[in-house]
Scaffold this motif. Structure first.
Motif, PDB file in Angstrom:
ATOM      1  N   VAL A   1      -9.452  -1.936   2.944  1.00 47.30           N
ATOM      2  CA  VAL A   1     -10.680  -2.594   3.408  1.00 47.30           C
ATOM      3  C   VAL A   1     -10.593  -4.093   3.187  1.00 47.30           C
ATOM      4  CG1 VAL A   1     -13.152  -2.683   3.121  1.00 47.30           C
ATOM      5  CG2 VAL A   1     -12.000  -0.535   2.967  1.00 47.30           C
ATOM      6  N   ILE A   2     -10.106  -4.491   1.992  1.00 49.21           N
ATOM      7  CA  ILE A   2      -9.985  -5.924   1.710  1.00 49.21           C
ATOM      8  C   ILE A   2      -8.978  -6.564   2.661  1.00 49.21           C
ATOM      9  CG2 ILE A   2      -9.316  -7.586  -0.040  1.00 49.21           C
ATOM     10  CD1 ILE A   2     -10.333  -5.604  -2.092  1.00 49.21           C
TER      11      ILE A   2
ATOM     12  N   LEU B   1      -7.328   2.667  -0.730  1.00 42.77           N
ATOM     13  CA  LEU B   1      -8.431   2.645   0.237  1.00 42.77           C
ATOM     14  C   LEU B   1      -9.209   1.344   0.121  1.00 42.77           C
ATOM     15  CD1 LEU B   1      -9.714   4.430   2.347  1.00 42.77           C
ATOM     16  CD2 LEU B   1     -11.254   5.261   0.628  1.00 42.77           C
ATOM     17  N   THR B   2      -9.481   0.917  -1.116  1.00 41.20           N
ATOM     18  CA  THR B   2     -10.136  -0.370  -1.327  1.00 41.20           C
ATOM     19  C   THR B   2      -9.280  -1.518  -0.817  1.00 41.20           C
ATOM     20  OG1 THR B   2     -10.973   0.643  -3.331  1.00 41.20           O
ATOM     21  CG2 THR B   2     -11.370  -1.671  -3.053  1.00 41.20           C
ATOM     22  N   ALA B   3      -7.956  -1.421  -1.079  1.00 41.13           N
ATOM     23  CA  ALA B   3      -7.060  -2.501  -0.659  1.00 41.13           C
ATOM     24  C   ALA B   3      -6.993  -2.604   0.859  1.00 41.13           C
ATOM     25  CB  ALA B   3      -5.662  -2.263  -1.234  1.00 41.13           C
TER      26      ALA B   3
ATOM     27  N   ALA C   1      -7.409   6.085  -4.096  1.00 42.99           N
ATOM     28  CA  ALA C   1      -8.702   5.389  -4.104  1.00 42.99           C
ATOM     29  C   ALA C   1      -8.496   3.882  -4.123  1.00 42.99           C
ATOM     30  CB  ALA C   1      -9.519   5.830  -5.309  1.00 42.99           C
ATOM     31  N   MET C   2      -7.486   3.435  -4.915  1.00 44.49           N
ATOM     32  CA  MET C   2      -7.234   2.002  -4.996  1.00 44.49           C
ATOM     33  C   MET C   2      -6.743   1.451  -3.673  1.00 44.49           C
ATOM     34  SD  MET C   2      -5.100   0.077  -7.895  1.00 44.49           S
ATOM     35  CE  MET C   2      -3.825  -0.621  -6.924  1.00 44.49           C
TER      36      MET C   2
ATOM     37  N   ASN D   1       0.827  -1.207   0.000  1.00 47.86           N
ATOM     38  CA  ASN D   1       0.000   0.000   0.000  1.00 47.86           C
ATOM     39  C   ASN D   1       0.859   1.255   0.000  1.00 47.86           C
ATOM     40  OD1 ASN D   1      -2.261  -1.521   0.087  1.00 47.86           O
ATOM     41  ND2 ASN D   1      -2.602  -1.304   2.269  1.00 47.86           N
TER      42      ASN D   1
ATOM     43  N   PHE E   1     -14.396   7.095   5.478  1.00 48.47           N
ATOM     44  CA  PHE E   1     -13.664   5.921   5.945  1.00 48.47           C
ATOM     45  C   PHE E   1     -12.762   6.244   7.121  1.00 48.47           C
ATOM     46  CE2 PHE E   1     -10.284   2.811   5.808  1.00 48.47           C
ATOM     47  CZ  PHE E   1     -11.015   1.655   5.809  1.00 48.47           C
TER      48      PHE E   1
ATOM     49  N   VAL F   1     -21.268   6.737   4.728  1.00 49.58           N
ATOM     50  CA  VAL F   1     -20.091   5.862   4.693  1.00 49.58           C
ATOM     51  C   VAL F   1     -19.448   5.782   6.069  1.00 49.58           C
ATOM     52  CG1 VAL F   1     -17.786   5.647   3.738  1.00 49.58           C
ATOM     53  CG2 VAL F   1     -19.647   6.169   2.259  1.00 49.58           C
TER      54      VAL F   1
END
Lengths: 112, 146
Positions: free
Chosen positions: A79-80, A75-77, A72-73, A39, B38, B122
């Motif tokens: 969460v996963i 942030l998704t990573a 943005a990517m 990250n 978030f 969110v």
């Protein structure tokens, strides 16, 4: 350039934890470290020297922005990665209930 | 699980509400400063997790709390979808996520149309989801170790 090498170094620390440690919790921590180093690397790729946060503000001249796409990517990573860590810990607790230890050598011995 | 010593309890009493307010600040200013739903949601969940870790909790109370946070998480998703569908109804173009409210001036707290509402949804979702994961792991551990 040296800061990218430092993220690779952080990745190697996580890899050492996964390979060399025998405790299941320490293996989970190593996986999390590897995740965070990747990250950090992606965020550093999107950084522009002297850039500000990519948000529309009042005094907007021809300021330089950092790249918002890796953010943005990542942030998704994150969460996963959180979901993966929770799943790994749940499996570790289940293994502890069955075998009574976190040591993977003991678990292997008890099986046969 | 058991609680901690009186020093940890007193310090937690003092700073827990401040952490909660800071999370709300981060969420509400999500369209003006870095942060947003978030980041603020994780801070709010952190304040609750700190409270549970410091004071300890009974098994039955944990179960009740987990049910409540699970319901809050689902309702946050529902709010998100309802706002998006309102954009489809009232935006005039017939697609999701249309910014149908007036935009306001740049830099004001109440501006940018529906983006702060999405940020709040969110933030609720993330805070409730993180709290649910934590409480589920705690309940799971208690059940296993019994």
């Amino acid at each position: 350039m040296i800061i990218y090498i430092l993220t690779v170094f952080l990745f190697l620390i996580g890899l050492y934890g996964v390979i060399a440690k025998r405790n299941l919790i320490k293996i989970v921590i190593g996986i999390a470290l590897m995740e965070y180093s990747v990250n950090l690397f992606l965020i550093l790729i999107g950084y522009v020297r002297g850039g500000t946060a990519p948000i529309l503000t009042e005094g907007l001249g021809q300021k330089v922005f950092v790249d918002p796409l890796p953010q943005a990517m990542v942030l998704t990573a994150i969460v996963i990665g959180l979901a993966t860590t929770a799943l790994l810990l749940a499996i570790a607790i289940r293994i502890y209930k069955k075998y009574g230890t976190f040591d993977i050598r003991e678990i292997k011995n008890l099986k046969g | 699980m058991k609680g901690m010593t009186i020093i940890v309890k007193k310090v937690t009493e003092i700073i827990c509400g401040v952490i909660f307010l800071y999370g709300i600040y981060i969420i509400v200013h999500g369209h003006l400063t870095p942060g947003g739903g978030f980041a603020g949601g994780t801070i709010i969940a952190g304040s609750f997790i700190l409270l549970v870790l410091a004071f300890g909790s009974e098994f039955l109370a944990l179960k009740k709390e987990e049910t409540g946070s699970s319901i809050l998480e689902s309702s946050a998703i529902l709010i998100f979808i309802v706002i998006a569908a309102l954009g489809m109804l009232m935006g005039g173009v017939g697609i999701f996520f249309v910014n149908f409210l007036p935009k306001g001036t740049i830099g004001q707290l109440i501006s940018a149309g529906v983006i702060p509402l999405f940020n709040i949804a969110v933030g609720m979702e993330v805070a409730a989801a993180l709290l649910t994961i934590f409480l589920a792991l705690l309940i799971y551990r208690d059940e296993v170790l019994k």
